[in-house]
Motif scaffolding. Sequence first.
Motif: not given
Length: 293
Positions: A224-233, A235-236, A260-267
Amino acid sequence: MIEFFIGVDGGGSGTRVRLARADGVEIAEGAGGPSGLMHGIAKAWAAVEEAATQAFDAAALDFPDKSTIAIGLGLAGVHNRQWAAEFVAANPGYAQVALESDGHTTVLGAHQGQPGAIIALGTGSVGEIKLADGRHVEVGGWGFPAGDEASGAWMGLRAINHVQQVLDGRMPANAFATDVANACGANQAEPRNAIQNWLARATQTHYAQLARIVLLHGDSNDTARAILQAAGREVELMAHALDASATLPIALCGGLAAPMRPYLPSSMSQRVVAPHGDSAAGALRLIQTRFKE
Protein backbone atom coordinates in the motif's frame (compact mmCIF):
# COMPACT_ATOMS: atom_id res chain seq x y z
CA MET A 1 -32.62 37.93 -18.96
CA ILE A 2 -30.10 36.05 -16.86
CA GLU A 3 -31.11 35.76 -13.20
CA PHE A 4 -28.74 33.02 -12.04
CA PHE A 5 -25.30 31.59 -12.76
CA ILE A 6 -24.42 27.96 -12.01
CA GLY A 7 -20.91 26.54 -11.80
CA VAL A 8 -20.57 22.77 -12.12
CA ASP A 9 -17.72 20.44 -11.17
CA GLY A 10 -18.44 17.01 -12.61
CA GLY A 11 -16.31 13.89 -12.35
CA GLY A 12 -16.46 10.13 -12.25
CA SER A 13 -17.71 9.92 -8.66
CA GLY A 14 -20.00 12.89 -8.23
CA THR A 15 -21.13 16.39 -9.18
CA ARG A 16 -21.00 19.62 -7.19
CA VAL A 17 -22.52 22.96 -8.15
CA ARG A 18 -22.33 26.56 -6.97
CA LEU A 19 -25.37 28.76 -7.45
CA ALA A 20 -25.07 32.54 -7.72
CA ARG A 21 -27.47 35.37 -8.46
CA ALA A 22 -26.94 37.58 -11.49
CA ASP A 23 -25.03 40.06 -9.33
CA GLY A 24 -22.42 37.36 -8.62
CA VAL A 25 -23.38 36.70 -5.00
CA GLU A 26 -23.18 32.96 -4.26
CA ILE A 27 -26.29 31.70 -2.49
CA ALA A 28 -26.17 27.89 -2.36
CA GLU A 29 -24.47 24.63 -3.27
CA GLY A 30 -25.77 21.27 -4.44
CA ALA A 31 -24.52 17.78 -5.22
CA GLY A 32 -25.46 14.89 -7.48
CA GLY A 33 -24.21 11.67 -9.01
CA PRO A 34 -21.34 11.27 -11.49
CA SER A 35 -21.44 13.58 -14.52
CA GLY A 36 -18.16 12.66 -16.20
CA LEU A 37 -18.94 12.27 -19.89
CA MET A 38 -17.62 8.70 -19.93
CA HIS A 39 -20.85 7.74 -18.14
CA GLY A 40 -22.98 8.96 -21.06
CA ILE A 41 -24.43 12.30 -22.11
CA ALA A 42 -27.92 11.71 -20.72
CA LYS A 43 -26.56 10.57 -17.35
CA ALA A 44 -24.24 13.56 -17.20
CA TRP A 45 -27.05 16.06 -17.74
CA ALA A 46 -29.27 14.17 -15.28
CA ALA A 47 -26.59 14.46 -12.58
CA VAL A 48 -26.13 18.17 -13.32
CA GLU A 49 -29.89 18.71 -13.08
CA GLU A 50 -30.00 16.78 -9.81
CA ALA A 51 -27.26 18.91 -8.28
CA ALA A 52 -28.73 22.17 -9.59
CA THR A 53 -32.17 21.27 -8.20
CA GLN A 54 -30.59 20.58 -4.82
CA ALA A 55 -28.88 23.98 -4.89
CA PHE A 56 -32.13 25.81 -5.57
CA ASP A 57 -33.79 23.81 -2.81
CA ALA A 58 -30.99 24.81 -0.43
CA ALA A 59 -31.61 28.43 -1.37
CA ALA A 60 -35.34 27.94 -0.67
CA LEU A 61 -36.13 28.80 -4.31
CA ASP A 62 -38.24 27.08 -6.93
CA PHE A 63 -36.26 25.94 -9.95
CA PRO A 64 -36.75 28.80 -12.44
CA ASP A 65 -37.12 28.64 -16.20
CA LYS A 66 -33.77 27.47 -17.58
CA SER A 67 -33.77 30.37 -20.03
CA THR A 68 -32.92 32.60 -17.04
CA ILE A 69 -29.82 30.54 -16.12
CA ALA A 70 -26.30 30.57 -17.57
CA ILE A 71 -24.28 27.50 -16.68
CA GLY A 72 -20.55 26.83 -16.70
CA LEU A 73 -19.26 23.29 -16.46
CA GLY A 74 -15.91 21.66 -15.81
CA LEU A 75 -16.45 17.99 -16.64
CA ALA A 76 -14.24 14.94 -16.87
CA GLY A 77 -14.18 13.51 -20.38
CA VAL A 78 -14.31 16.82 -22.26
CA HIS A 79 -11.02 15.90 -23.97
CA ASN A 80 -13.20 13.64 -26.16
CA ARG A 81 -14.46 16.29 -28.58
CA GLN A 82 -17.36 14.19 -29.80
CA TRP A 83 -18.64 13.70 -26.26
CA ALA A 84 -18.24 17.43 -25.56
CA ALA A 85 -20.14 18.41 -28.73
CA GLU A 86 -22.93 15.94 -27.95
CA PHE A 87 -23.19 17.26 -24.40
CA VAL A 88 -23.55 20.89 -25.50
CA ALA A 89 -26.03 19.87 -28.22
CA ALA A 90 -28.15 18.15 -25.56
CA ASN A 91 -28.49 21.39 -23.54
CA PRO A 92 -31.92 21.05 -21.90
CA GLY A 93 -32.68 24.75 -22.24
CA TYR A 94 -30.11 26.83 -20.38
CA ALA A 95 -29.63 30.31 -21.82
CA GLN A 96 -25.87 29.87 -22.15
CA VAL A 97 -23.52 26.91 -21.68
CA ALA A 98 -19.75 27.18 -21.22
CA LEU A 99 -18.03 23.80 -21.19
CA GLU A 100 -14.38 23.09 -20.36
CA SER A 101 -12.45 20.25 -18.79
CA ASP A 102 -12.51 19.88 -15.02
CA GLY A 103 -8.79 20.66 -15.08
CA HIS A 104 -9.47 24.01 -16.75
CA THR A 105 -12.03 25.05 -14.16
CA THR A 106 -9.91 23.76 -11.30
CA VAL A 107 -7.11 26.12 -12.35
CA LEU A 108 -9.55 29.03 -12.49
CA GLY A 109 -10.87 28.22 -9.03
CA ALA A 110 -7.54 27.47 -7.40
CA HIS A 111 -5.83 30.70 -8.47
CA GLN A 112 -8.86 32.99 -8.81
CA GLY A 113 -8.36 33.28 -12.55
CA GLN A 114 -4.68 34.25 -12.24
CA PRO A 115 -1.69 32.32 -13.69
CA GLY A 116 -0.85 29.14 -11.81
CA ALA A 117 -0.92 25.37 -11.99
CA ILE A 118 -2.94 22.57 -10.44
CA ILE A 119 -2.81 18.84 -10.15
CA ALA A 120 -6.26 17.44 -9.45
CA LEU A 121 -6.42 14.04 -7.76
CA GLY A 122 -9.78 12.35 -7.45
CA THR A 123 -11.43 9.48 -9.29
CA GLY A 124 -9.20 10.53 -12.19
CA SER A 125 -6.26 12.91 -12.34
CA VAL A 126 -5.07 15.81 -14.46
CA GLY A 127 -2.55 18.60 -14.34
CA GLU A 128 -3.17 21.99 -15.89
CA ILE A 129 -1.47 25.36 -15.94
CA LYS A 130 -2.70 28.82 -16.88
CA LEU A 131 0.28 30.71 -18.25
CA ALA A 132 0.90 34.44 -17.97
CA ASP A 133 -0.29 34.92 -21.57
CA GLY A 134 -3.62 33.29 -20.73
CA ARG A 135 -3.00 29.96 -22.46
CA HIS A 136 -3.98 26.73 -20.72
CA VAL A 137 -1.72 23.68 -21.06
CA GLU A 138 -2.83 20.24 -19.85
CA VAL A 139 -0.71 17.32 -18.67
CA GLY A 140 -2.11 13.86 -18.02
CA GLY A 141 -5.86 13.45 -17.96
CA TRP A 142 -5.68 10.75 -20.61
CA GLY A 143 -8.34 8.71 -18.85
CA PHE A 144 -8.53 5.43 -16.99
CA PRO A 145 -7.11 2.81 -17.31
CA ALA A 146 -4.43 3.97 -19.77
CA GLY A 147 -3.65 7.18 -17.87
CA ASP A 148 -4.87 9.18 -14.86
CA GLU A 149 -1.73 8.40 -12.88
CA ALA A 150 -1.92 8.95 -9.11
CA SER A 151 -5.73 9.00 -9.21
CA GLY A 152 -8.05 6.98 -7.02
CA ALA A 153 -8.85 4.62 -9.89
CA TRP A 154 -5.12 4.20 -10.64
CA MET A 155 -4.51 3.24 -7.01
CA GLY A 156 -7.50 0.90 -6.96
CA LEU A 157 -6.28 -0.92 -10.06
CA ARG A 158 -2.98 -1.63 -8.33
CA ALA A 159 -4.72 -2.66 -5.13
CA ILE A 160 -6.89 -5.26 -6.84
CA ASN A 161 -3.84 -6.58 -8.70
CA HIS A 162 -2.21 -7.13 -5.32
CA VAL A 163 -5.27 -9.11 -4.23
CA GLN A 164 -4.93 -11.30 -7.31
CA GLN A 165 -1.30 -12.01 -6.47
CA VAL A 166 -2.21 -12.92 -2.87
CA LEU A 167 -5.03 -15.24 -3.94
CA ASP A 168 -2.65 -16.99 -6.34
CA GLY A 169 0.00 -17.42 -3.67
CA ARG A 170 2.42 -15.14 -5.51
CA MET A 171 2.42 -12.80 -2.50
CA PRO A 172 1.84 -13.62 1.19
CA ALA A 173 -1.58 -12.95 2.71
CA ASN A 174 -1.94 -9.66 4.58
CA ALA A 175 -4.59 -7.40 6.10
CA PHE A 176 -4.42 -4.92 3.21
CA ALA A 177 -5.26 -7.57 0.62
CA THR A 178 -8.01 -8.95 2.86
CA ASP A 179 -9.66 -5.54 3.24
CA VAL A 180 -9.53 -4.88 -0.51
CA ALA A 181 -10.92 -8.34 -1.29
CA ASN A 182 -13.76 -7.87 1.21
CA ALA A 183 -14.62 -4.50 -0.34
CA CYS A 184 -14.98 -6.32 -3.65
CA GLY A 185 -17.34 -8.90 -2.20
CA ALA A 186 -14.91 -11.79 -1.84
CA ASN A 187 -15.93 -14.66 0.39
CA GLN A 188 -13.91 -17.45 1.96
CA ALA A 189 -15.59 -20.16 -0.09
CA GLU A 190 -14.93 -18.81 -3.60
CA PRO A 191 -12.78 -15.66 -3.37
CA ARG A 192 -11.39 -15.97 -6.90
CA ASN A 193 -14.85 -16.21 -8.42
CA ALA A 194 -16.05 -13.23 -6.38
CA ILE A 195 -13.12 -11.07 -7.53
CA GLN A 196 -13.65 -12.06 -11.15
CA ASN A 197 -17.33 -11.09 -10.87
CA TRP A 198 -16.32 -7.73 -9.40
CA LEU A 199 -13.82 -7.14 -12.20
CA ALA A 200 -16.45 -7.94 -14.83
CA ARG A 201 -18.65 -5.06 -13.72
CA ALA A 202 -16.11 -2.64 -12.24
CA THR A 203 -16.05 0.92 -13.54
CA GLN A 204 -13.56 3.70 -12.96
CA THR A 205 -15.65 4.73 -9.95
CA HIS A 206 -15.50 1.23 -8.43
CA TYR A 207 -11.71 1.16 -8.71
CA ALA A 208 -11.45 4.63 -7.19
CA GLN A 209 -13.43 3.52 -4.14
CA LEU A 210 -10.57 1.18 -3.25
CA ALA A 211 -8.16 4.12 -2.82
CA ARG A 212 -9.43 4.73 0.71
CA ILE A 213 -8.24 1.23 1.66
CA VAL A 214 -4.83 1.92 0.15
CA LEU A 215 -4.60 5.08 2.27
CA LEU A 216 -5.82 3.25 5.36
CA HIS A 217 -2.95 0.76 5.08
CA GLY A 218 -0.29 3.19 3.92
CA ASP A 219 1.47 3.22 7.28
CA SER A 220 1.30 -0.52 7.92
CA ASN A 221 1.64 -2.34 4.61
CA ASP A 222 4.61 -2.19 2.24
CA THR A 223 2.53 -2.68 -0.91
CA ALA A 224 0.00 0.00 0.00
CA ARG A 225 2.80 2.40 0.90
CA ALA A 226 4.59 1.63 -2.38
CA ILE A 227 1.41 2.44 -4.33
CA LEU A 228 1.11 5.79 -2.53
CA GLN A 229 4.78 6.65 -2.97
CA ALA A 230 4.55 5.81 -6.67
CA ALA A 231 1.54 8.10 -6.89
CA GLY A 232 3.60 10.84 -5.25
CA ARG A 233 6.32 10.44 -7.87
CA GLU A 234 3.71 10.68 -10.63
CA VAL A 235 2.49 13.95 -9.11
CA GLU A 236 6.06 15.27 -9.18
CA LEU A 237 6.45 14.29 -12.84
CA MET A 238 3.25 16.14 -13.74
CA ALA A 239 4.36 19.21 -11.80
CA HIS A 240 7.71 19.32 -13.61
CA ALA A 241 6.02 18.91 -17.01
CA LEU A 242 3.65 21.78 -16.21
CA ASP A 243 6.24 24.21 -14.89
CA ALA A 244 9.84 23.02 -15.07
CA SER A 245 11.07 26.42 -13.85
CA ALA A 246 8.92 26.15 -10.71
CA THR A 247 8.03 29.85 -10.95
CA LEU A 248 4.23 29.67 -10.77
CA PRO A 249 2.21 28.53 -7.74
CA ILE A 250 0.95 24.96 -7.94
CA ALA A 251 -2.06 23.72 -6.00
CA LEU A 252 -2.94 20.12 -5.23
CA CYS A 253 -6.71 19.75 -5.58
CA GLY A 254 -9.42 17.12 -5.38
CA GLY A 255 -10.53 14.60 -2.81
CA LEU A 256 -7.13 12.88 -2.64
CA ALA A 257 -5.09 16.08 -2.36
CA ALA A 258 -4.86 16.21 1.44
CA PRO A 259 -4.29 12.48 2.11
CA MET A 260 -1.60 12.36 -0.60
CA ARG A 261 0.50 15.16 0.90
CA PRO A 262 2.60 12.86 3.16
CA TYR A 263 3.57 10.73 0.15
CA LEU A 264 4.89 13.53 -2.06
CA PRO A 265 8.63 13.79 -2.64
CA SER A 266 10.07 16.53 -0.41
CA SER A 267 10.93 18.73 -3.40
CA MET A 268 7.29 18.62 -4.46
CA SER A 269 5.91 19.36 -0.99
CA GLN A 270 7.80 22.65 -0.92
CA ARG A 271 6.11 23.82 -4.13
CA VAL A 272 2.50 23.18 -3.17
CA VAL A 273 0.18 26.02 -2.14
CA ALA A 274 -3.40 25.85 -0.88
CA PRO A 275 -6.06 26.46 -3.55
CA HIS A 276 -8.23 29.54 -3.15
CA GLY A 277 -11.29 27.79 -4.55
CA ASP A 278 -12.45 24.55 -6.14
CA SER A 279 -13.49 23.47 -9.62
CA ALA A 280 -17.11 24.49 -9.06
CA ALA A 281 -15.93 27.99 -8.13
CA GLY A 282 -13.80 27.98 -11.27
CA ALA A 283 -16.77 26.90 -13.40
CA LEU A 284 -18.79 29.74 -11.93
CA ARG A 285 -15.98 32.17 -12.80
CA LEU A 286 -15.88 30.65 -16.31
CA ILE A 287 -19.53 31.30 -17.09
CA GLN A 288 -19.53 34.75 -15.52
CA THR A 289 -16.55 35.72 -17.67
CA ARG A 290 -18.02 34.22 -20.84
CA PHE A 291 -21.33 35.96 -20.20
CA LYS A 292 -19.59 39.35 -19.92
CA GLU A 293 -17.76 38.68 -23.17
